[in-house]
Enzyme design. Structure first.
Site, PDB file in Angstrom:
ATOM      1  N   LYS A  15       0.840  -1.212   0.000  1.00 39.00           N
ATOM      2  CA  LYS A  15       0.000   0.000   0.000  1.00 39.00           C
ATOM      3  C   LYS A  15       0.874   1.260   0.000  1.00 39.00           C
ATOM      4  CE  LYS A  15      -1.894  -1.046   3.962  1.00 39.00           C
ATOM      5  NZ  LYS A  15      -1.166  -2.298   4.274  1.00 39.00           N
ATOM      6  N   ARG A  88      -8.959   1.673   9.645  1.00 34.29           N
ATOM      7  CA  ARG A  88      -8.378   0.395  10.023  1.00 34.29           C
ATOM      8  C   ARG A  88      -9.394  -0.498  10.731  1.00 34.29           C
ATOM      9  NH1 ARG A  88      -2.896   0.808   8.870  1.00 34.29           N
ATOM     10  NH2 ARG A  88      -1.724  -0.758  10.000  1.00 34.29           N
ATOM     11  N   ARG A 127      12.130  -6.144   4.819  1.00 34.24           N
ATOM     12  CA  ARG A 127      12.217  -4.696   5.050  1.00 34.24           C
ATOM     13  C   ARG A 127      12.914  -4.379   6.372  1.00 34.24           C
ATOM     14  NH1 ARG A 127       6.733  -1.444   5.321  1.00 34.24           N
ATOM     15  NH2 ARG A 127       6.456  -2.863   7.080  1.00 34.24           N
ATOM     16  N   ARG A 129      11.583  -3.046   9.378  1.00 29.37           N
ATOM     17  CA  ARG A 129      11.175  -1.909  10.202  1.00 29.37           C
ATOM     18  C   ARG A 129      11.063  -2.388  11.647  1.00 29.37           C
ATOM     19  NH1 ARG A 129       5.756   0.482   7.897  1.00 29.37           N
ATOM     20  NH2 ARG A 129       4.825  -0.777   9.541  1.00 29.37           N
ATOM     21  N   ARG A 140       0.084  -8.462  13.591  1.00 25.05           N
ATOM     22  CA  ARG A 140      -0.512  -7.436  12.711  1.00 25.05           C
ATOM     23  C   ARG A 140      -1.457  -8.076  11.698  1.00 25.05           C
ATOM     24  NH1 ARG A 140       4.887  -5.127  10.818  1.00 25.05           N
ATOM     25  NH2 ARG A 140       3.732  -4.058   9.170  1.00 25.05           N
TER      26      ARG A 140
HETATM   27  P1  AP5 Z   1       4.812  -1.482   1.817  1.00 25.94           P
HETATM   28  O1  AP5 Z   1       4.542  -0.676   0.598  1.00 25.94           O
HETATM   29  O2  AP5 Z   1       5.407  -0.815   2.989  1.00 25.94           O
HETATM   30  O3  AP5 Z   1       3.490  -2.280   2.252  1.00 25.94           O
HETATM   31  P2  AP5 Z   1       2.310  -1.823   3.134  1.00 25.94           P
HETATM   32  O4  AP5 Z   1       1.107  -2.530   2.619  1.00 25.94           O
HETATM   33  O5  AP5 Z   1       2.246  -0.323   3.210  1.00 25.94           O
HETATM   34  O6  AP5 Z   1       2.754  -2.470   4.525  1.00 25.94           O
HETATM   35  P3  AP5 Z   1       3.020  -1.850   5.942  1.00 25.94           P
HETATM   36  O7  AP5 Z   1       3.707  -2.871   6.793  1.00 25.94           O
HETATM   37  O8  AP5 Z   1       3.716  -0.531   5.852  1.00 25.94           O
HETATM   38  O9  AP5 Z   1       1.541  -1.693   6.372  1.00 25.94           O
HETATM   39  P4  AP5 Z   1       0.970  -1.726   7.743  1.00 25.94           P
HETATM   40  O10 AP5 Z   1      -0.451  -1.587   7.377  1.00 25.94           O
HETATM   41  O11 AP5 Z   1       1.308  -2.859   8.638  1.00 25.94           O
HETATM   42  O12 AP5 Z   1       1.750  -0.491   8.421  1.00 25.94           O
HETATM   43  P5  AP5 Z   1       1.307   0.974   8.770  1.00 25.94           P
HETATM   44  O13 AP5 Z   1       2.490   1.816   8.640  1.00 25.94           O
HETATM   45  O14 AP5 Z   1       0.040   1.367   8.107  1.00 25.94           O
HETATM   46  O15 AP5 Z   1       5.698  -2.722   1.343  1.00 25.94           O
HETATM   47  C1  AP5 Z   1       6.219  -3.653   2.276  1.00 25.94           C
HETATM   48  C2  AP5 Z   1       7.602  -4.127   1.801  1.00 25.94           C
HETATM   49  O16 AP5 Z   1       7.447  -4.808   0.550  1.00 25.94           O
HETATM   50  C3  AP5 Z   1       8.586  -2.962   1.522  1.00 25.94           C
HETATM   51  O17 AP5 Z   1       9.870  -3.350   1.897  1.00 25.94           O
HETATM   52  C4  AP5 Z   1       8.482  -2.762   0.003  1.00 25.94           C
HETATM   53  O18 AP5 Z   1       9.646  -2.237  -0.547  1.00 25.94           O
HETATM   54  C5  AP5 Z   1       8.222  -4.194  -0.463  1.00 25.94           C
HETATM   55  N1  AP5 Z   1       7.424  -4.227  -1.715  1.00 25.94           N
HETATM   56  C6  AP5 Z   1       6.384  -3.426  -2.055  1.00 25.94           C
HETATM   57  N2  AP5 Z   1       5.896  -3.778  -3.273  1.00 25.94           N
HETATM   58  C7  AP5 Z   1       6.634  -4.845  -3.674  1.00 25.94           C
HETATM   59  C8  AP5 Z   1       6.607  -5.674  -4.845  1.00 25.94           C
HETATM   60  N3  AP5 Z   1       5.711  -5.490  -5.823  1.00 25.94           N
HETATM   61  N4  AP5 Z   1       7.503  -6.676  -4.924  1.00 25.94           N
HETATM   62  C9  AP5 Z   1       8.410  -6.893  -3.918  1.00 25.94           C
HETATM   63  N5  AP5 Z   1       8.496  -6.145  -2.802  1.00 25.94           N
HETATM   64  C10 AP5 Z   1       7.624  -5.145  -2.680  1.00 25.94           C
HETATM   65  O19 AP5 Z   1       0.924   0.794  10.352  1.00 25.94           O
HETATM   66  C11 AP5 Z   1       1.907   0.506  11.318  1.00 25.94           C
HETATM   67  C12 AP5 Z   1       1.283   0.585  12.699  1.00 25.94           C
HETATM   68  O20 AP5 Z   1       0.804   1.928  12.934  1.00 25.94           O
HETATM   69  C13 AP5 Z   1       0.047  -0.302  12.928  1.00 25.94           C
HETATM   70  O21 AP5 Z   1       0.405  -1.618  13.288  1.00 25.94           O
HETATM   71  C14 AP5 Z   1      -0.672   0.469  14.052  1.00 25.94           C
HETATM   72  O22 AP5 Z   1      -0.062   0.241  15.300  1.00 25.94           O
HETATM   73  C15 AP5 Z   1      -0.418   1.928  13.666  1.00 25.94           C
HETATM   74  N6  AP5 Z   1      -1.482   2.487  12.800  1.00 25.94           N
HETATM   75  C16 AP5 Z   1      -1.351   2.923  11.516  1.00 25.94           C
HETATM   76  N7  AP5 Z   1      -2.517   3.362  11.038  1.00 25.94           N
HETATM   77  C17 AP5 Z   1      -3.423   3.199  12.038  1.00 25.94           C
HETATM   78  C18 AP5 Z   1      -4.811   3.455  12.147  1.00 25.94           C
HETATM   79  N8  AP5 Z   1      -5.527   3.960  11.121  1.00 25.94           N
HETATM   80  N9  AP5 Z   1      -5.430   3.160  13.338  1.00 25.94           N
HETATM   81  C19 AP5 Z   1      -4.743   2.666  14.386  1.00 25.94           C
HETATM   82  N10 AP5 Z   1      -3.425   2.383  14.332  1.00 25.94           N
HETATM   83  C20 AP5 Z   1      -2.763   2.655  13.171  1.00 25.94           C
END
Ligand code: AP5
Length: 182
Positions: A15, A88, A127, A129, A140
């Site tokens: 995403k 979410r 990745r 993180r 998650r």
């Molecule tokens: P990436 O693009 O980062 O994927 P993503 O779907 O964004 O995954 P995230 O882990 O960032 O999502 P998340 O929903 O867990 O985290 P968020 O920051 O929202 O890609 C992932 C990896 O794959 C990267 O290394 C990328 O380079 C690689 N990649 C991408 N495309 C590829 C491809 N085609 N081929 C190969 N590799 C590829 O949330 C984190 C935390 O924040 C949550 O757990 C929660 O605690 C909090 N939080 C965030 N939003 C909320 C909310 N709305 N409400 C409450 N808590 C929240």
């Protein structure tokens, strides 16, 4: 061209990667609640201090806190936007519907990025993180299944949802998403 978009999908579906590219090419505000929360943690603000441990466990930060962040950004912006990682859960989705009604705006498209769990895990472990260790990733994914996946039905009922296969190269996936925007 649709320019009020929401990206939905499990952690690791890509995403953030796709949202960054699309928002740059289409001049959209990229609103990633994960990125905004990580910036607060980094800056050591009270909000960041509250969020840090919750994020490290892979749980959801409180709805009120996240909603305040989103409201602040959307109220200050009149052009197109792309919401990434928000809403979410159902209470956040309902609050978003209310906020947008207040602002006289509406979501034009919800893109659901779909990828199998083994591939999600591989991407996230690659990745590295702070919340990308295996135990937290599994949690998650569980949180996604329990709290976020019900949004699929919420947006299907509003005829806004389109699914995209999130495997393949970044460019291939971008092209799939771009084809849904016209
Ligand atoms: P990436 O693009 O980062 O994927 P993503 O779907 O964004 O995954 P995230 O882990 O960032 O999502 P998340 O929903 O867990 O985290 P968020 O920051 O929202 O890609 C992932 C990896 O794959 C990267 O290394 C990328 O380079 C690689 N990649 C991408 N495309 C590829 C491809 N085609 N081929 C190969 N590799 C590829 O949330 C984190 C935390 O924040 C949550 O757990 C929660 O605690 C909090 N939080 C965030 N939003 C909320 C909310 N709305 N409400 C409450 N808590 C929240």
């Amino acid at each position: 061209m649709k320019n009020r978009l929401l990206f939905l999908g499990p952690p690791g579906a890509g995403k953030g990667t796709q949202a960054q590219l699309l928002s740059a090419s289409h001049h959209l505000l990229h609103l990633s609640t994960g990125d905004l929360l990580r910036a607060e943690v980094q800056a050591g603000t009270p909000l960041g201090q509250e969020a840090e441990a919750v994020m490290a466990r892979g749980e959801l930060v409180s709805d009120d806190l996240v909603l305040a962040i989103v409201r602040h950004r959307l109220e200050a912006h009149s052009g197109g936007w792309l919401l990434d990682g928000f809403p979410r859960n159902l209470p956040q989705a309902i609050a978003l519907d209310g906020l947008l009604a207040e602002l006289g705006q509406s979501i034009e498209l919800v893109v659901l990025m779909e990828l199998e769990e083994p591939q999600l895990l591989l991407r996230l472990l690659g990745r590295g993180r702070a919340d990308d260790n295996e135990a937290v990733i599994r949690h998650r994914l569980e949180v996604y299944r329990d709290q976020t996946a019900p949004l699929i039905a919420h947006y299907q009922a509003q005829s806004l949802l389109r699914s995209v296969e999130a495997s393949g190269t970044v460019d291939e996936i971008s092209a799939r998403i771009a084809s849904l925007l016209s």
